[in-house]
Scaffold this motif. Structure first.
Motif, PDB file in Angstrom:
ATOM      1  N   PHE A  39      10.502  -0.368   3.880  1.00  0.00           N
ATOM      2  CA  PHE A  39      10.289  -1.281   2.764  1.00  0.00           C
ATOM      3  C   PHE A  39      10.612  -0.555   1.467  1.00  0.00           C
ATOM      4  N   THR A  40      11.571  -1.093   0.707  1.00  0.00           N
ATOM      5  CA  THR A  40      11.935  -0.477  -0.563  1.00  0.00           C
ATOM      6  C   THR A  40      12.165  -1.556  -1.614  1.00  0.00           C
ATOM      7  N   MET A  41      12.150  -1.143  -2.847  1.00  0.00           N
ATOM      8  CA  MET A  41      12.340  -2.020  -4.002  1.00  0.00           C
ATOM      9  C   MET A  41      11.522  -3.303  -3.828  1.00  0.00           C
ATOM     10  N   SER A  42      12.073  -4.468  -4.071  1.00  0.00           N
ATOM     11  CA  SER A  42      11.295  -5.709  -4.003  1.00  0.00           C
ATOM     12  C   SER A  42      10.754  -6.009  -2.610  1.00  0.00           C
ATOM     13  N   GLY A  43      11.345  -5.416  -1.585  1.00  0.00           N
ATOM     14  CA  GLY A  43      10.855  -5.602  -0.225  1.00  0.00           C
ATOM     15  C   GLY A  43       9.452  -5.052  -0.024  1.00  0.00           C
ATOM     16  N   ILE A  44       9.036  -4.114  -0.873  1.00  0.00           N
ATOM     17  CA  ILE A  44       7.686  -3.548  -0.781  1.00  0.00           C
ATOM     18  C   ILE A  44       6.643  -4.645  -0.959  1.00  0.00           C
ATOM     19  N   ARG A  45       6.973  -5.680  -1.699  1.00  0.00           N
ATOM     20  CA  ARG A  45       6.019  -6.771  -1.959  1.00  0.00           C
ATOM     21  C   ARG A  45       5.566  -7.465  -0.678  1.00  0.00           C
ATOM     22  N   ALA A  46       6.349  -7.323   0.389  1.00  0.00           N
ATOM     23  CA  ALA A  46       5.959  -7.908   1.672  1.00  0.00           C
ATOM     24  C   ALA A  46       4.686  -7.272   2.214  1.00  0.00           C
ATOM     25  N   LEU A  47       4.379  -6.062   1.763  1.00  0.00           N
ATOM     26  CA  LEU A  47       3.171  -5.380   2.227  1.00  0.00           C
ATOM     27  C   LEU A  47       2.024  -5.475   1.232  1.00  0.00           C
ATOM     28  N   GLN A  48       2.177  -6.323   0.217  1.00  0.00           N
ATOM     29  CA  GLN A  48       1.070  -6.603  -0.697  1.00  0.00           C
ATOM     30  C   GLN A  48       0.371  -7.867  -0.213  1.00  0.00           C
ATOM     31  N   GLY A  49      -0.815  -8.113  -0.726  1.00  0.00           N
ATOM     32  CA  GLY A  49      -1.533  -9.319  -0.330  1.00  0.00           C
ATOM     33  C   GLY A  49      -2.542  -9.030   0.745  1.00  0.00           C
ATOM     34  N   PRO A  50      -2.881  -9.954   1.580  1.00  0.00           N
ATOM     35  CA  PRO A  50      -2.237 -11.247   1.773  1.00  0.00           C
ATOM     36  C   PRO A  50      -2.702 -12.292   0.763  1.00  0.00           C
ATOM     37  N   PRO A  51      -1.867 -13.301   0.500  1.00  0.00           N
ATOM     38  CA  PRO A  51      -0.481 -13.384   0.932  1.00  0.00           C
ATOM     39  C   PRO A  51       0.394 -12.479   0.090  1.00  0.00           C
ATOM     40  N   PRO A  52       1.525 -12.077   0.643  1.00  0.00           N
ATOM     41  CA  PRO A  52       2.434 -11.231  -0.124  1.00  0.00           C
ATOM     42  C   PRO A  52       3.065 -12.015  -1.270  1.00  0.00           C
ATOM     43  N   SER A  53       3.465 -11.305  -2.298  1.00  0.00           N
ATOM     44  CA  SER A  53       4.081 -11.977  -3.450  1.00  0.00           C
ATOM     45  C   SER A  53       5.591 -12.071  -3.258  1.00  0.00           C
ATOM     46  N   LEU A  54       5.979 -12.832  -2.240  1.00  0.00           N
ATOM     47  CA  LEU A  54       7.392 -13.027  -1.917  1.00  0.00           C
ATOM     48  C   LEU A  54       7.883 -14.353  -2.474  1.00  0.00           C
ATOM     49  N   GLU A  55       9.134 -14.377  -2.907  1.00  0.00           N
ATOM     50  CA  GLU A  55       9.752 -15.630  -3.334  1.00  0.00           C
ATOM     51  C   GLU A  55       9.785 -16.595  -2.146  1.00  0.00           C
ATOM     52  N   ASP A  56       9.599 -17.868  -2.400  1.00  0.00           N
ATOM     53  CA  ASP A  56       9.647 -18.931  -1.381  1.00  0.00           C
ATOM     54  C   ASP A  56       8.548 -18.789  -0.332  1.00  0.00           C
ATOM     55  N   TRP A  57       7.373 -18.282  -0.719  1.00  0.00           N
ATOM     56  CA  TRP A  57       6.275 -18.074   0.225  1.00  0.00           C
ATOM     57  C   TRP A  57       5.864 -19.377   0.925  1.00  0.00           C
ATOM     58  N   ASP A  58       6.057 -20.526   0.285  1.00  0.00           N
ATOM     59  CA  ASP A  58       5.671 -21.805   0.906  1.00  0.00           C
ATOM     60  C   ASP A  58       6.403 -22.063   2.220  1.00  0.00           C
ATOM     61  N   ARG A  59       7.489 -21.372   2.456  1.00  0.00           N
ATOM     62  CA  ARG A  59       8.210 -21.522   3.732  1.00  0.00           C
ATOM     63  C   ARG A  59       7.359 -21.077   4.907  1.00  0.00           C
ATOM     64  N   ASP A  60       6.392 -20.192   4.677  1.00  0.00           N
ATOM     65  CA  ASP A  60       5.547 -19.711   5.766  1.00  0.00           C
ATOM     66  C   ASP A  60       4.767 -20.865   6.390  1.00  0.00           C
ATOM     67  N   ALA A  61       4.180 -21.709   5.569  1.00  0.00           N
ATOM     68  CA  ALA A  61       3.438 -22.870   6.081  1.00  0.00           C
ATOM     69  C   ALA A  61       4.387 -23.828   6.799  1.00  0.00           C
ATOM     70  N   GLN A  62       5.579 -23.995   6.285  1.00  0.00           N
ATOM     71  CA  GLN A  62       6.570 -24.855   6.944  1.00  0.00           C
ATOM     72  C   GLN A  62       6.934 -24.292   8.311  1.00  0.00           C
ATOM     73  N   ASN A  63       7.145 -22.990   8.387  1.00  0.00           N
ATOM     74  CA  ASN A  63       7.454 -22.375   9.678  1.00  0.00           C
ATOM     75  C   ASN A  63       6.325 -22.595  10.673  1.00  0.00           C
ATOM     76  N   ARG A  64       5.105 -22.347  10.234  1.00  0.00           N
ATOM     77  CA  ARG A  64       3.938 -22.517  11.099  1.00  0.00           C
ATOM     78  C   ARG A  64       3.862 -23.951  11.620  1.00  0.00           C
ATOM     79  N   ALA A  65       4.080 -24.932  10.742  1.00  0.00           N
ATOM     80  CA  ALA A  65       4.027 -26.352  11.117  1.00  0.00           C
ATOM     81  C   ALA A  65       5.130 -26.718  12.112  1.00  0.00           C
ATOM     82  N   ARG A  66       6.234 -26.007  12.051  1.00  0.00           N
ATOM     83  CA  ARG A  66       7.375 -26.290  12.933  1.00  0.00           C
ATOM     84  C   ARG A  66       7.356 -25.455  14.210  1.00  0.00           C
ATOM     85  N   GLY A  67       6.302 -24.675  14.399  1.00  0.00           N
ATOM     86  CA  GLY A  67       6.197 -23.862  15.612  1.00  0.00           C
ATOM     87  C   GLY A  67       7.002 -22.582  15.574  1.00  0.00           C
ATOM     88  N   VAL A  68       7.397 -22.159  14.366  1.00  0.00           N
ATOM     89  CA  VAL A  68       8.129 -20.901  14.198  1.00  0.00           C
ATOM     90  C   VAL A  68       7.100 -19.824  13.881  1.00  0.00           C
TER      91      VAL A  68
END
Length: 129
Positions: A39-68
């Motif tokens: 994890f480097t540069m902006s990718g480090i944000r994936a290890l912050q949180g939860p939830p992480p401060s990633l762009e388009d985080w709302d996609r996570d709920a969409q994935n969960r709802a779709r069985g992804v």
């Protein structure tokens, strides 16, 4: 672990890149291949949180709802299956991110590119997202 495997450099701070990095690592581990997540540069944000401060985080709920597989499921699978987590020291300094802001439930090492290259054994694929 058998030959092959993957090292993933996550430098983007968007949900899609972080999710795919975790999916790649989890898949490698599931077939008994080693996985390194760097994890480097902006990718480090994936290890912050939860939830992480990633762009388009709302996609996570969409994935969960779709069985992804959602972010937390993939992250925990990587932890439980033994992925090697490395957080780039240069990236932390560059973005002025305090190590204490990173998740305590992910066993990471703060290191640099040399460590990533040492951990990427012959036969492993190196992917950047």
């Amino acid at each position: 672990m058998s030959d092959g495997g993957i090292s993933v450099i996550l430098r983007a701070g968007d949900y899609e890149s972080a999710h795919y990095a975790l999916a790649l690592a989890a898949a490698a581990l599931a077939v008994n291949k080693p996985a390194v997540l760097f994890f480097t540069m902006s990718g480090i944000r994936a290890l912050q949180g939860p939830p992480p401060s990633l762009e388009d985080w709302d996609r996570d709920a969409q994935n969960r709802a779709r069985g992804v597989g959602d972010f937390e499921t993939l992250l925990q699978a990587c932890v439980e299956l033994g992925a090697r987590f490395i957080v780039c020291e240069m990236g932390l300094r560059s973005l002025d991110i305090d190590r204490a802001s990173l998740r305590a439930d992910v066993p990471f090492t703060v290191a640099g590119i040399v460590t990533l290259l040492e951990e990427t054994k012959p036969g492993m694929h190196l992917v950047s997202l």
